[in-house]
Design a protein around this motif. Structure first.
Motif, PDB file in Angstrom:
ATOM      1  N   ILE A 161      35.343 -52.090   5.797  1.00  0.00           N
ATOM      2  CA  ILE A 161      34.463 -54.050   6.229  1.00  0.00           C
ATOM      3  C   ILE A 161      34.237 -54.373   5.306  1.00  0.00           C
ATOM      4  N   LEU A 162      33.659 -55.689   4.743  1.00  0.00           N
ATOM      5  CA  LEU A 162      32.256 -55.732   3.687  1.00  0.00           C
ATOM      6  C   LEU A 162      31.856 -56.844   4.163  1.00  0.00           C
ATOM      7  N   ALA A 163      30.774 -56.926   4.290  1.00  0.00           N
ATOM      8  CA  ALA A 163      29.632 -57.694   4.734  1.00  0.00           C
ATOM      9  C   ALA A 163      28.880 -57.965   2.997  1.00  0.00           C
ATOM     10  N   HIS A 164      28.797 -59.493   3.726  1.00  0.00           N
ATOM     11  CA  HIS A 164      27.967 -60.421   2.132  1.00  0.00           C
ATOM     12  C   HIS A 164      26.064 -60.152   1.829  1.00  0.00           C
ATOM     13  N   GLY A 165      25.385 -60.500   0.792  1.00  0.00           N
ATOM     14  CA  GLY A 165      24.344 -60.528   0.810  1.00  0.00           C
ATOM     15  C   GLY A 165      23.437 -61.529   1.472  1.00  0.00           C
ATOM     16  N   SER A 166      22.264 -61.569   1.549  1.00  0.00           N
ATOM     17  CA  SER A 166      21.624 -62.508   2.175  1.00  0.00           C
ATOM     18  C   SER A 166      21.866 -64.086   1.466  1.00  0.00           C
ATOM     19  N   GLY A 167      22.436 -63.994   0.238  1.00  0.00           N
ATOM     20  CA  GLY A 167      22.468 -65.320  -0.433  1.00  0.00           C
ATOM     21  C   GLY A 167      23.866 -65.893  -0.571  1.00  0.00           C
ATOM     22  N   GLY A 221      24.378 -57.012   3.618  1.00  0.00           N
ATOM     23  CA  GLY A 221      25.158 -56.541   4.865  1.00  0.00           C
ATOM     24  C   GLY A 221      25.301 -55.271   4.853  1.00  0.00           C
ATOM     25  N   GLY A 222      24.788 -54.288   3.875  1.00  0.00           N
ATOM     26  CA  GLY A 222      25.120 -53.100   3.872  1.00  0.00           C
ATOM     27  C   GLY A 222      24.019 -52.311   4.155  1.00  0.00           C
ATOM     28  N   ARG A 223      22.950 -52.711   4.355  1.00  0.00           N
ATOM     29  CA  ARG A 223      21.515 -52.242   4.369  1.00  0.00           C
ATOM     30  C   ARG A 223      21.643 -53.564   6.617  1.00  0.00           C
ATOM     31  N   MET A 224      22.073 -53.485   6.864  1.00  0.00           N
ATOM     32  CA  MET A 224      22.487 -53.819   8.360  1.00  0.00           C
ATOM     33  C   MET A 224      23.639 -53.027   9.245  1.00  0.00           C
ATOM     34  N   ALA A 225      24.463 -52.791   8.507  1.00  0.00           N
ATOM     35  CA  ALA A 225      25.691 -51.517   8.532  1.00  0.00           C
ATOM     36  C   ALA A 225      25.148 -50.583   8.546  1.00  0.00           C
ATOM     37  N   PRO A 263      19.353 -52.898  -0.611  1.00  0.00           N
ATOM     38  CA  PRO A 263      17.532 -52.989  -1.389  1.00  0.00           C
ATOM     39  C   PRO A 263      16.732 -51.826  -0.263  1.00  0.00           C
ATOM     40  N   LEU A 264      15.897 -50.573  -1.156  1.00  0.00           N
ATOM     41  CA  LEU A 264      15.288 -49.934  -0.904  1.00  0.00           C
ATOM     42  C   LEU A 264      14.415 -49.856  -0.969  1.00  0.00           C
ATOM     43  N   LEU A 293       9.321 -48.769   1.339  1.00  0.00           N
ATOM     44  CA  LEU A 293      10.742 -48.188   1.573  1.00  0.00           C
ATOM     45  C   LEU A 293      11.630 -48.686   2.494  1.00  0.00           C
ATOM     46  N   ARG A 294      12.920 -49.397   2.684  1.00  0.00           N
ATOM     47  CA  ARG A 294      13.701 -49.093   3.300  1.00  0.00           C
ATOM     48  C   ARG A 294      14.148 -48.360   3.744  1.00  0.00           C
ATOM     49  N   ASP A 295      13.920 -46.692   4.386  1.00  0.00           N
ATOM     50  CA  ASP A 295      14.583 -45.542   4.522  1.00  0.00           C
ATOM     51  C   ASP A 295      14.799 -44.875   5.366  1.00  0.00           C
ATOM     52  N   GLU A 296      13.857 -44.829   6.340  1.00  0.00           N
ATOM     53  CA  GLU A 296      13.423 -43.701   7.862  1.00  0.00           C
ATOM     54  C   GLU A 296      14.929 -43.476   8.347  1.00  0.00           C
ATOM     55  N   HIS A 297      15.922 -44.609   8.638  1.00  0.00           N
ATOM     56  CA  HIS A 297      16.542 -44.559   9.210  1.00  0.00           C
ATOM     57  C   HIS A 297      18.195 -43.873   8.935  1.00  0.00           C
TER      58      HIS A 297
END
Length: 220
Positions: free
Chosen positions: A29-35, A107-111, A130-131, A140-144
């Motif tokens: 399952i593939l999700a797009h980026g923000s733009g 899309g990957g971050r939301m996944a 998007p670290l 950093l967006r890493d804790e989860h």
């Protein structure tokens, strides 16, 4: 042959593309980026190349993209979308195959946030995670990511302003033992290399082999 599909979500529908592989070993399952949405040449080039390697691909749009809005949906909505699409795939097209979730940037971050909330996945693949925001490498967006036990593949361009290589390496080293980090030399956040003769679709296809190898190793 790629098919256009609609996936119900709340009182509306999400547009989707189904690219079935011959003798598929897994479904991604593939999700797009923000733009840019699922129909962007990078996304379709990547999806087709992955399908050509024997992994069926279901790509979808978040509600804001289908509505023509500029700003992405908030995380709770995006996570709910991921959960709905994952359930729909399981019921309608997975056919007992392993299900891998993947996404470009947003899309990957939301996944990964959805997986952190319990969404099942046999593997998690990031196309340019998007670290951090550009020039904000201290946030950093890493804790989860650290508690996740699912195999994770990070595909990163060495020139990506959203992922300082040193910091990305440090984060990946602290994740579970099934984590892999693959660098694409000269690639920016869209995996475009300066003075490259590749098309945008070919930039997407560039990532397919590493994707398939990881899925065969960890999820199929």
């Amino acid at each position: 042959m790629t098919q256009e599909l609609s996936i119900p979500f709340n009182d509306s529908e999400l547009s989707a593309l189904w690219s079935p592989a011959e003798s598929a070993s897994a479904v991604m399952i593939l999700a797009h980026g923000s733009g840019a949405g699922k129909d962007h040449e990078f996304m379709t080039g990547y999806a087709q190349a992955v399908a050509d390697l024997g992994i069926s691909v279901l790509s979808f749009n978040f509600p804001y993209m289908d509505a023509g809005k500029k700003f992405p949906d908030k995380a709770p909505t995006a996570i709910a979308v991921w959960q709905q699409v994952r359930s729909w795939v399981q019921e309608h097209v997975a056919e007992g195959l392993p299900v891998v979730v993947a996404g470009k940037s947003f899309g990957g971050r939301m996944a990964s946030l959805a997986v952190a909330e319990g969404m099942p996945a046999n593997a998690l693949i990031f196309l340019g995670y998007p670290l951090h925001a550009p020039k904000k490498e201290d946030k950093l967006r890493d804790e989860h990511l650290y508690p996740l036990t699912v195999p994770m593949l990070f595909l990163e361009g060495t020139k990506d302003p959203f992922a300082n290589p040193e910091k990305m390496e440090a984060v990946a080293a602290k994740l579970n033992k099934s984590t892999e980090l693959v660098w694409f030399e000269g690639g920016n956040h869209s995996f475009k290399v300066a003075r490259s003769q590749r098309t945008v679709a070919q930039d997407g296809a560039w990532l397919a082999e590493a994707t398939a190898n990881f899925i065969w190793k960890h999820a199929s």
